[in-house]
Design a protein around this motif. Sequence first.
Motif, PDB file in Angstrom:
ATOM      1  N   ARG A  29     146.755  67.859  17.385  1.00  0.00           N
ATOM      2  CA  ARG A  29     145.509  68.829  17.671  1.00  0.00           C
ATOM      3  C   ARG A  29     144.751  68.436  18.801  1.00  0.00           C
ATOM      4  N   ASP A  35     142.285  73.546   9.190  1.00  0.00           N
ATOM      5  CA  ASP A  35     143.629  73.905   9.192  1.00  0.00           C
ATOM      6  C   ASP A  35     144.058  75.143   9.568  1.00  0.00           C
ATOM      7  N   ASP A  36     143.493  76.132   8.695  1.00  0.00           N
ATOM      8  CA  ASP A  36     143.576  77.912   8.946  1.00  0.00           C
ATOM      9  C   ASP A  36     143.279  78.197  10.181  1.00  0.00           C
ATOM     10  N   SER A  37     142.394  77.786  10.689  1.00  0.00           N
ATOM     11  CA  SER A  37     141.707  78.373  11.851  1.00  0.00           C
ATOM     12  C   SER A  37     142.465  77.626  13.197  1.00  0.00           C
ATOM     13  N   GLU A  70     145.787  76.846  12.938  1.00  0.00           N
ATOM     14  CA  GLU A  70     147.016  77.395  13.065  1.00  0.00           C
ATOM     15  C   GLU A  70     147.143  78.894  13.485  1.00  0.00           C
ATOM     16  N   LYS A  71     145.962  79.523  13.356  1.00  0.00           N
ATOM     17  CA  LYS A  71     145.782  80.790  14.157  1.00  0.00           C
ATOM     18  C   LYS A  71     145.522  80.589  15.615  1.00  0.00           C
ATOM     19  N   TRP A  72     144.678  79.498  16.127  1.00  0.00           N
ATOM     20  CA  TRP A  72     144.439  79.264  17.528  1.00  0.00           C
ATOM     21  C   TRP A  72     146.093  78.757  17.998  1.00  0.00           C
ATOM     22  N   ARG A  73     146.813  78.068  17.328  1.00  0.00           N
ATOM     23  CA  ARG A  73     148.055  77.691  17.645  1.00  0.00           C
ATOM     24  C   ARG A  73     148.994  78.538  18.058  1.00  0.00           C
ATOM     25  N   ALA A  74     149.047  79.594  17.190  1.00  0.00           N
ATOM     26  CA  ALA A  74     149.769  80.819  17.540  1.00  0.00           C
ATOM     27  C   ALA A  74     149.331  81.393  18.706  1.00  0.00           C
ATOM     28  N   TYR A  75     148.017  81.600  18.967  1.00  0.00           N
ATOM     29  CA  TYR A  75     147.382  82.301  20.116  1.00  0.00           C
ATOM     30  C   TYR A  75     147.984  81.443  21.384  1.00  0.00           C
ATOM     31  N   LYS A  80     150.497  79.712  21.789  1.00  0.00           N
ATOM     32  CA  LYS A  80     152.017  79.815  21.920  1.00  0.00           C
ATOM     33  C   LYS A  80     152.146  80.961  22.778  1.00  0.00           C
ATOM     34  N   LYS A  81     151.663  82.031  22.499  1.00  0.00           N
ATOM     35  CA  LYS A  81     151.700  83.171  23.130  1.00  0.00           C
ATOM     36  C   LYS A  81     151.245  83.089  24.584  1.00  0.00           C
TER      37      LYS A  81
END
Length: 126
Positions: free
Chosen positions: A79, A111-113, A115-120, A122-123
């Motif tokens: 993180r 953790d949820d936020s 993971e959403k940020w990590r996905a963003y 990665k794009k």
Amino acid sequence: MEKMSKSHEDYLEAIVMLGGTTEVSVRSVDIANKMGVSKASVNKAVTALKEKALAEQPYYGDVTLTEAGFAYGTAIYERHCMLSKFLNKELGIPADVAESEACLMEHAISDDSFEKWRAYIKKLDL
């Protein structure tokens, strides 16, 4: 795993940053130097980490992480690295400021936020 105090997360992260794993141990004095705290503070924190089954330390020996401790410490360090890199490279925040602010943010984000940020992220291919 349930969230723990910022301080205990910082100790796990420091142990991982120093190369500590389930196989490789780290000296208390090295943890103290990395964190800028006394050896007594390290001993107190390690005792708490041992009680949570996140670290192991034979009497006055070096500190080794359990599998759970290594996973938690690695997640916090990941993180930190991602946040620091994003703040510095994408937003142009000076590296030293990005580093210290990432340290604050890594503990606050759920953790949820994250993971959403990590996905963003990665794009963006950072």
